[in-house]
Design an enzyme around this catalytic site. Structure first.
Site, short mmCIF file in Angstrom:
data_model
loop_
_atom_site.label_atom_id
_atom_site.label_comp_id
_atom_site.label_asym_id
_atom_site.label_seq_id
_atom_site.Cartn_x
_atom_site.Cartn_y
_atom_site.Cartn_z
CE LYS A 194 -1.94 2.94 1.88
NZ LYS A 194 -1.67 4.41 1.17
CD GLU A 270 12.61 -0.23 10.39
OE1 GLU A 270 13.01 0.80 11.02
OE2 GLU A 270 12.96 -1.29 10.59
CB CYS A 304 13.06 7.64 8.61
SG CYS A 304 14.18 6.52 7.78
CD GLU A 401 9.97 12.71 11.96
OE1 GLU A 401 10.99 12.16 11.45
OE2 GLU A 401 8.71 12.49 12.03
P1 NDP Z 1 2.15 8.27 7.68
O1 NDP Z 1 2.37 7.58 8.61
O2 NDP Z 1 1.10 9.27 7.65
O3 NDP Z 1 1.99 7.18 6.39
C1 NDP Z 1 2.76 6.14 6.34
C2 NDP Z 1 1.92 5.32 5.37
O4 NDP Z 1 0.74 4.66 6.19
C3 NDP Z 1 1.33 5.75 4.21
O5 NDP Z 1 0.95 4.84 3.12
C4 NDP Z 1 -0.30 6.07 4.61
O6 NDP Z 1 -1.17 6.10 3.53
C5 NDP Z 1 -0.62 4.77 5.56
N1 NDP Z 1 -1.47 5.03 6.48
C6 NDP Z 1 -2.29 6.38 6.90
N2 NDP Z 1 -3.06 5.96 7.95
C7 NDP Z 1 -3.02 4.83 8.22
C8 NDP Z 1 -3.67 3.96 9.01
N3 NDP Z 1 -4.64 4.12 9.85
N4 NDP Z 1 -3.44 2.39 8.97
C9 NDP Z 1 -2.54 2.29 8.29
N5 NDP Z 1 -1.78 3.03 7.15
C10 NDP Z 1 -1.97 4.17 7.17
O7 NDP Z 1 3.67 8.85 7.16
P2 NDP Z 1 3.93 9.61 5.86
O8 NDP Z 1 3.66 8.86 4.58
O9 NDP Z 1 3.53 10.87 5.82
O10 NDP Z 1 5.72 9.60 6.17
C11 NDP Z 1 6.40 10.67 6.84
C12 NDP Z 1 6.86 10.06 8.37
O11 NDP Z 1 7.29 8.62 7.91
C13 NDP Z 1 7.67 10.75 9.03
O12 NDP Z 1 7.35 10.95 9.95
C14 NDP Z 1 8.77 9.74 8.99
O13 NDP Z 1 9.68 9.93 10.21
C15 NDP Z 1 8.43 8.59 8.90
N6 NDP Z 1 9.53 7.77 8.27
C16 NDP Z 1 10.08 6.76 8.64
C17 NDP Z 1 10.97 5.82 8.15
C18 NDP Z 1 11.76 4.97 9.04
O14 NDP Z 1 12.35 4.09 8.30
N7 NDP Z 1 11.78 4.78 10.30
C19 NDP Z 1 11.16 6.12 6.77
C20 NDP Z 1 10.54 7.09 6.12
C21 NDP Z 1 9.53 7.79 6.70
P3 NDP Z 1 -1.59 7.85 2.86
O15 NDP Z 1 -0.43 8.16 2.52
O16 NDP Z 1 -2.46 7.05 1.76
O17 NDP Z 1 -2.24 8.36 4.13
#
Ligand code: NDP
Length: 497
Positions: A194, A270, A304, A401
């Protein structure tokens, strides 16, 4: 310089009807609603995607379940690796096409999209491919005494978990998806990915390439649409054996709870962080500035593992911030498709507004904006590279962050105090320590609470090294051999004879 010319296949791809990839087929699905994919460098919509729903979730999970017990189960471990190797070759063969698509969807500069996103995704695939033929259990000696002369032997097996749901963020829409699909497929699992709704296109193209690489239909599926709706539906599906999530902490917590409530579905998280980078006083001002830019500003800080909290010796902080201001001010901000651009836009409007809102809060709190701290003119979502001097360790931007091109700086005069401040965070994904004194560094490493500690470097992920967070930055490790534990079930077998 000007923008590169888009390849005809990129223009043709954008013009397609986009939806999902299920059972080896691209399909629009049953949905009637569409959402736009916006190029963050221009603010313009570049494609429309049909929103997925329960029907696509069911179809994708069913396809992955059938492949897990069927087509993929029949592929030998060695051939699994060969499939991933061929996919790596295809990523390289389509490097420019994929890099242009990634750049258009995420705002990543074209140079980073080519060199970091696509090339590294291919390298990770090759690394994982090598593991496919090396996953095995152990032969064990039974420890308890034999009472009636009976004998025992025992061994363990590593068995694939089943269907893995991979939930991907927008910052590396190909590379992070590759991490998840490669780990799953190497172990014999199948996947439903997804992608973020901000970057839903690239995995559709990668899925087509996976089919060309010989990965059987149903083994890799992609469902697009709102994460808040599709995420819970995928996790709640009875065929979901594991969820591998990368994203923000609040969403990660929701995913973890949903997975537990769904019958202890296996989970790897992660999550975000507020990574610290500390410079000891033996490092020159120039090296500190180079290190800060490496640690905090690559991909507009949307990594991240990037550092956001910087600890500088009291004796150096003024000189470092002065030089950093010059260097950040000279960075070339511009179109993601211009090969000379160093700083592109933030990846989407919601994120851009969040970062600007954090600047307002930092100002209101009394933090000193040393440079940047504002949006840049233009139709896209551009933010000036920013340095902020905190008044103390509890300032908002020392704790929250930003995930943007923003470093927050705090002086220290005592190394013990510096380590305490580094660890005074609920997060622990990564940290770096910069010094010429290796002996001191080696003594400090065990005291730093982070899943990865870099010395004199930052944001360098190698597939051979386990990666993941301590504390609220997540559960589990990707890469190395550590991933195997998270994609297989360990079965113990005991035999009496
Ligand atoms: P989000 O947590 O908003 O989204 C991550 C994914 O989860 C997207 O595909 C999103 O879909 C999906 N999602 C949203 N709501 C739900 C839910 N209730 N249940 C399951 N999946 C859901 O993060 P971002 O995409 O905005 O990414 C940025 C964040 O990710 C930053 O805070 C960063 O720190 C973190 N990050 C961490 C990494 C790591 O390895 N530790 C690597 C990269 C980023 P949709 O976009 O369609 O809402």
């Amino acid at each position: 310089m000007t923008d590169i010319t888009l390849l005809p296949q990129v223009t043709a791809f954008l013009g397609r009807e986009h939806g999902h990839y299920i059972s080896g087929r691209l399909l629009a699905g049953a949905g009637t609603e569409k959402f736009a994919v916006v190029n963050p460098a221009t603010g313009q919509a570049i494609a429309q995607v049909v929103e997925g729903g329960q029907e696509e979730v069911d179809a994708a999970m069913q396809a992955a379940f059938a492949a897990f017990h069927g087509a993929w189960a029949r592929v030998s471990p060695m051939e699994r690796g060969n499939c991933l190797m061929r996919l790596a070759d295809l990523l390289q063969a389509h490097r420019e096409e994929l890099a242009q698509l990634e750049s258009l969807c995420s705002g990543k500069t074209i140079q980073l999209a080519r060199g970091l996103e696509i090339d590294m995704a291919a390298q990770f695939l090759r690394y994982f491919a090598g593991w496919s033929s090396k996953i095995s259990g152990e032969t064990l000696n039974v420890s308890l005494p034999s009472f009636r002369g009976e004998q025992y032997t025992a061994f363990t097996r590593r068995e694939p978990l089943g269907v893995v749901v991979g939930i991907i963020p927008w910052n590396f829409s190909i590379m992070i998806a590759i991490w998840k699909l490669a780990a799953a497929l190497t172990c014999g699992c199948t996947v439903v990915l997804k992608p973020s709704e901000y970057t839903p296109l690239t995995m559709l193209r990668v899925a087509e390439l996976a089919q060309e690489a010989g990965i059987p239909d149903g083994t890799l599926n992609v469902v697009n649409g709102s994460g808040a709706r599709l995420g819970p539906a995928l996790i709640a599906h009875p065929h979901c054996a594991k969820v591998s999530f990368t994203g923000s902490v609040p969403t990660g917590i929701a995913v973890g709870k949903a997975a537990m409530e769904q019958g202890i579905v296996r989970t790897t998280l992660e999550l975000g962080g507020k990574n610290g980078a500390a410079f000891l006083a033996d490092v020159s001002v120039d090296k500190m500035v180079d290190g800060i830019i490496e640690a905090g500003y690559l991909n507009q800080g949307q990594i991240c593992a990037a550092a956001e909290r910087f600890y500088l010796p009291d004796s150096h902080i003024d000189a470092v911030l002065e030089k950093l201001t010059q260097r950040l001010g000279a960075m070339k901000v511009g179109s993601s498709l211009d090969e000379t651009t160093e700083v592109g836009p933030l990846a989407n409007e919601a994120h851009y507004r969040k970062v600007l809102g954090l600047f307002d809060k930092a100002r209101a709190e009394g933090s000193q904006i040393v440079c940047g701290g504002h949006a840049l003119a233009g139709p896209g979502f551009f933010v000036a590279p920013t340095a902020i001097r905190a008044t103390g360790p509890d300032d908002l931007l020392m704790r929250e962050e930003t995930f943007g091109p923003v470093g927050t700086f705090l002086a220290y005069d005592d190394e013990e105090q510096m380590i305490a401040m580094m660890n005074d965070s609920p997060y622990g994904l990564a940290a770096s320590l910069w010094t010429n004194d290796l002996s001191k560094a080696m003594r400090m490493i065990p005291r730093i609470e982070a899943g990865t500690v870099w010395i004199n470097m930052h944001t360098f992920l190698d597939p051979a090294l386990p990666f993941g967070g301590m504390k609220s930055s997540g559960i589990g490790r990707e890469f190395g051999s550590a991933f195997i534990e998270h994609y297989t079930e360990l079965k113990s077998v005991m035999v009496r004879y």
